[in-house]
Design an enzyme around this catalytic site. Sequence first.
Site, short mmCIF file in Angstrom:
data_model
loop_
_atom_site.label_atom_id
_atom_site.label_comp_id
_atom_site.label_asym_id
_atom_site.label_seq_id
_atom_site.Cartn_x
_atom_site.Cartn_y
_atom_site.Cartn_z
N HIS A 13 3.37 4.85 -7.25
CA HIS A 13 2.13 5.57 -6.85
C HIS A 13 2.53 6.83 -6.30
O HIS A 13 1.65 7.68 -5.94
CB HIS A 13 1.38 4.63 -5.86
CG HIS A 13 0.62 3.71 -6.34
ND1 HIS A 13 -0.53 3.98 -7.09
CD2 HIS A 13 0.19 2.46 -6.25
CE1 HIS A 13 -1.22 3.10 -7.48
NE2 HIS A 13 -0.82 2.12 -7.08
N HIS B 201 5.96 -0.86 -8.35
CA HIS B 201 4.56 -0.50 -8.18
C HIS B 201 4.17 0.68 -7.21
O HIS B 201 3.61 1.59 -7.49
CB HIS B 201 3.62 -1.42 -8.27
CG HIS B 201 2.14 -1.40 -8.29
ND1 HIS B 201 1.35 -1.62 -9.41
CD2 HIS B 201 1.25 -0.94 -7.56
CE1 HIS B 201 0.28 -1.18 -9.31
NE2 HIS B 201 -0.02 -0.78 -8.10
N GLU B 202 4.59 0.33 -5.80
CA GLU B 202 4.19 1.44 -5.02
C GLU B 202 4.98 2.58 -5.03
O GLU B 202 4.45 3.86 -4.75
CB GLU B 202 4.38 0.67 -3.44
CG GLU B 202 3.87 -0.78 -3.32
CD GLU B 202 2.20 -0.68 -3.58
OE1 GLU B 202 1.73 0.30 -3.35
OE2 GLU B 202 1.75 -1.65 -3.94
N GLU C 58 -4.08 2.93 -10.42
CA GLU C 58 -3.36 1.64 -10.53
C GLU C 58 -3.06 1.12 -12.08
O GLU C 58 -1.96 0.39 -12.02
CB GLU C 58 -4.64 0.69 -9.87
CG GLU C 58 -4.98 0.99 -8.64
CD GLU C 58 -3.93 0.93 -7.63
OE1 GLU C 58 -2.81 0.37 -7.88
OE2 GLU C 58 -4.15 1.10 -6.52
N MET D 227 0.86 -1.15 -0.03
CA MET D 227 -0.10 0.04 0.00
C MET D 227 0.93 1.32 0.01
O MET D 227 1.92 1.25 0.90
CB MET D 227 -0.76 -0.02 1.18
CG MET D 227 -1.76 1.25 1.34
SD MET D 227 -2.77 1.51 -0.18
CE MET D 227 -3.06 3.35 -0.20
N GLU D 228 0.49 2.21 -1.00
CA GLU D 228 1.53 3.40 -1.11
C GLU D 228 1.47 4.52 -0.52
O GLU D 228 1.63 5.53 -0.91
CB GLU D 228 1.35 3.70 -2.61
CG GLU D 228 -0.25 4.39 -2.88
CD GLU D 228 -1.42 3.26 -3.27
OE1 GLU D 228 -2.30 3.68 -3.91
OE2 GLU D 228 -0.87 2.02 -2.95
N ASN D 229 0.96 4.47 0.81
CA ASN D 229 0.83 5.41 1.76
C ASN D 229 1.99 6.46 1.54
O ASN D 229 3.19 6.10 1.59
CB ASN D 229 0.90 5.03 3.52
CG ASN D 229 0.00 3.76 3.22
OD1 ASN D 229 -1.29 3.92 3.05
ND2 ASN D 229 0.37 2.73 3.86
#
Length: 945
Positions: free
Chosen positions: A387, A383-384, A406, A349-351
């Site tokens: 983001h 990927h993250e 995404e 998760m890209e927080n």
Amino acid sequence: MSKNSLVSKAFAAAFAVLTISSIAGIVTMVILYKTQISTMNPTPRPTFPSTTTGLPPVMRLPKNLVPERYKVLLWPHFYTRIIEEVNVTSPNQTALFTGNTTVFFHCVQSTSTIYLHSQDLEVFGGSVVNIDKNERIPVIQTVNHKDQTDFLEIQLDNALETGGNYSLYLAFSGELSDNLLGMYSSTYEEDTPGHEDDRDIDRFLVATAMEPTYARRVFPCFDEPDFKAEFEVTIIHRKHTRALANGINTDGSNIIDNEWLSTAFQPTPLMSTYLFAFTVSEFTATPSSGGRVEINTYARPEATQAGHTKYAAEITRKILDFFEARFGIAYPQKKLDQIALPDSQSLGMENLGLITYLEWGLLYEEGVSSLLHKEEIALLIAHELAHQWFGNLVTMKWWNDIWLNEGFATYMSIFAVDAVEPDFQSREVYILDNLHSAFEADALASSCPLSTSQEDVQTNSQITGVFNTITYSKGAAVLVMLADIVDKPVFDKAIRRYLSDWKYKNTDQNILWEYIQKADDENDGSTNVAEVMDTWTKQIGYPLITINTTSGEGFQKHFLFNDSAVSSLSWYVPIKVMKETNQISSIMLKPGDSGNKDAFLSTKGEWILVNVNCTGYYRVNYNPENWERLLTQLQTDPSRIPLMNRGQLVDDAFNLARAKVVDVNLALNLTRFIRDETELVPWESTIRNLEYFVRMFDRSEVYGPMQMYLRNQVEPLYDSFSNYTDNSTVPTGHSSQTNQINAIEVACSNGLPKCIKMAQNKYANLMIINSTNNIHPNLRSVIYCQAVAHGGKEEWEFAWDMFLTSYDVSERGRLLKALSCTKKIWLLSRYLDYTLDPDLIRLMDVSSVIRYVSKNVAGQALAWNFIRAHWEYVSQGNVAGLIEVVTSRFSTQFELGELERFEMDYDLGPAFRTVYQAIEQTRVNIQWISENKDVVLHWFEAETA
């Protein structure tokens, strides 16, 4: 964490009231509330038309108030370890958290009611202040709507004035969730050799998962993506723990008393609530050397000390540098933390500033983890990190355009990994994998567009439902196509401008089209970008391009597995044509066109190939003569056809056969060349497509001759790796290593005796030696599975014991899958029952176990019955993916009836669309089998006679 270790809700509510008053002094000390809004603002605030709004929309917050900054204090009261004392009947653990928030906001339209979000929180003490006048506005009533809106309605004695600046203070309490959403507790065992009785000690930590609509479970907030704000956070946590959050902590932690610390973090840049994150743990860090940004990778202390975070720390720096250079925009903070969590709903998760990962997605252990695991770690981190620009810096206005997050992250990650790890040679494989995944999901009439209207994505279930294969894989595939249409340098220039001009703001796809259009116009392009791309993003599906090389005509038609479905959809299709002479030409096939006779015309009986290198999102069918020429080329000299197209020809033929566009014999004939093929891409495509035949026929008389054929076809590939496999070594190059695994899996699962013997011998030696595992890490997963599949109770229980005693996340993942490979129904049933005990199978792994069992023909019915019997529990995980896999073998009227009853009787939540698609696919399967079973049986019997 099991429920019996948590405090009750009644106790939590009572304790919260006491806590709010008792921590008043601490709160005052830790957070000093300012009386005016900071003038430091990275971007102008949006304005809204001053029209009468009345009541808020059914599901959306009104736009009359715009949050600008939050000051949030959060106090999770959990313990990092259980302390059991004599004569104490309950452990000391608690699930309570308390806190308060002050949100500073601007009023763009007068109102006497404040609406924001709050879910499963007890909210106290609402206080509103007019900052401009330093006046308090009395609160008449606070109402928490107990419906799908999750609205917290605050009614005021006086109306807020247009243009005014205000603050809202709220205190609250809640419980850590037990489904890994919002703020939740995670457990792990600390490996403590030499500890009393050699017992491992349970450790606890707190983490968060806010996407898409779970920030409201942690603190009251404007929980919609276009309400961006700054977040200034303080975490109160126990001594000996470390708090991490989105922002930078430059002042360390302040001592509150003998038990508690307070850690304050600098304000974040503007961001959406779904990116809010923090953790409290005893984890330690591995820093990444060099660079402007301070990067730290956190994990369990023993994992950090053993060096399991080393690869992630190294590759993160390289990927971040690649993206900064590619986009021409610096990562917006001076620090980047990432943490490997024992429990998480998602792999990553890209927080902003604090990326969370499941341990498997971040930890790599030399000599234990597969060499191919590095690829998966690098791709996930890429990927993250992508983001941080696509999603975090520039965010979609609403969840209906989540593909802008995404799809771009999936697309960019492919090129990042290809740049920083060129030895992986993974670009072609990942592009085709995305393409084929999207094709499969998008060939159903119940598919969904990439971008739909905001009105169609309102409820939490609808929002969660858009996180699907279409969003990720089709999103990436259409970006590959768009970059090819306008030329990649033009595409890259447009993206850099788009990110620069819209940083800290919210966009939609129309804004993206404008930037690509401008760059294309500057390059003397002739593409109407919006006109072309809207046909790909606002419609479901994709076209089948039918080429007649004799007449030179080409037509398009909506490709659907269900041949009875009627569709008039059409697209602007970029066609790249290659002739046998290596001449390549490009045309745009418009709706209603019949193609370019010169481009599609075959001369002198030569073959032509359409969709060169698979940059287009469409399938291709040819007249029978051209198919025969291509088939002859594959069997005589396949190297004349580009590698990606060798895989795509197989994929197109099989799916055209599934849709009854071509005879199934054509697809099966295309697999003949694979016997002499050694490249990964064609083998991956062949295996993927034959899996459908296996699912449809592994409960029928077709399966015997099919197995014999597959055994014969894979034997040369298996033999080419035998020197490596027999000696538990692997070839150089990740593509060859992947194909070695493919060869073993196909050979053993289809009964090649020497493969089965190899797997059994290696596993038997492991069982004897026990403490020494001489099986190469690359080969462990497939050998464990095949040995368990061809073994009995002893082999299964040995794998189970290894699973229970292993601390390595890679090894546990292999064993989790291997345990599902047994053909003993009673063992599979026992394995499913274990998923109901979180002390044996973590909640996050439940859906994986059920999916693995359902892929086993011996376990498919067990898995289907199990999810219906325990729906409330198992639906806490990836329920859409669970339904998709468990129903993938459905092909009888009885199974269709059960699925239709399931759709009516169960609360499907975010899986509603997946169930509809499963019903449609089952109907297609029933019809296809009735029409093709005899033909397929005859073909395999003839080939193996």
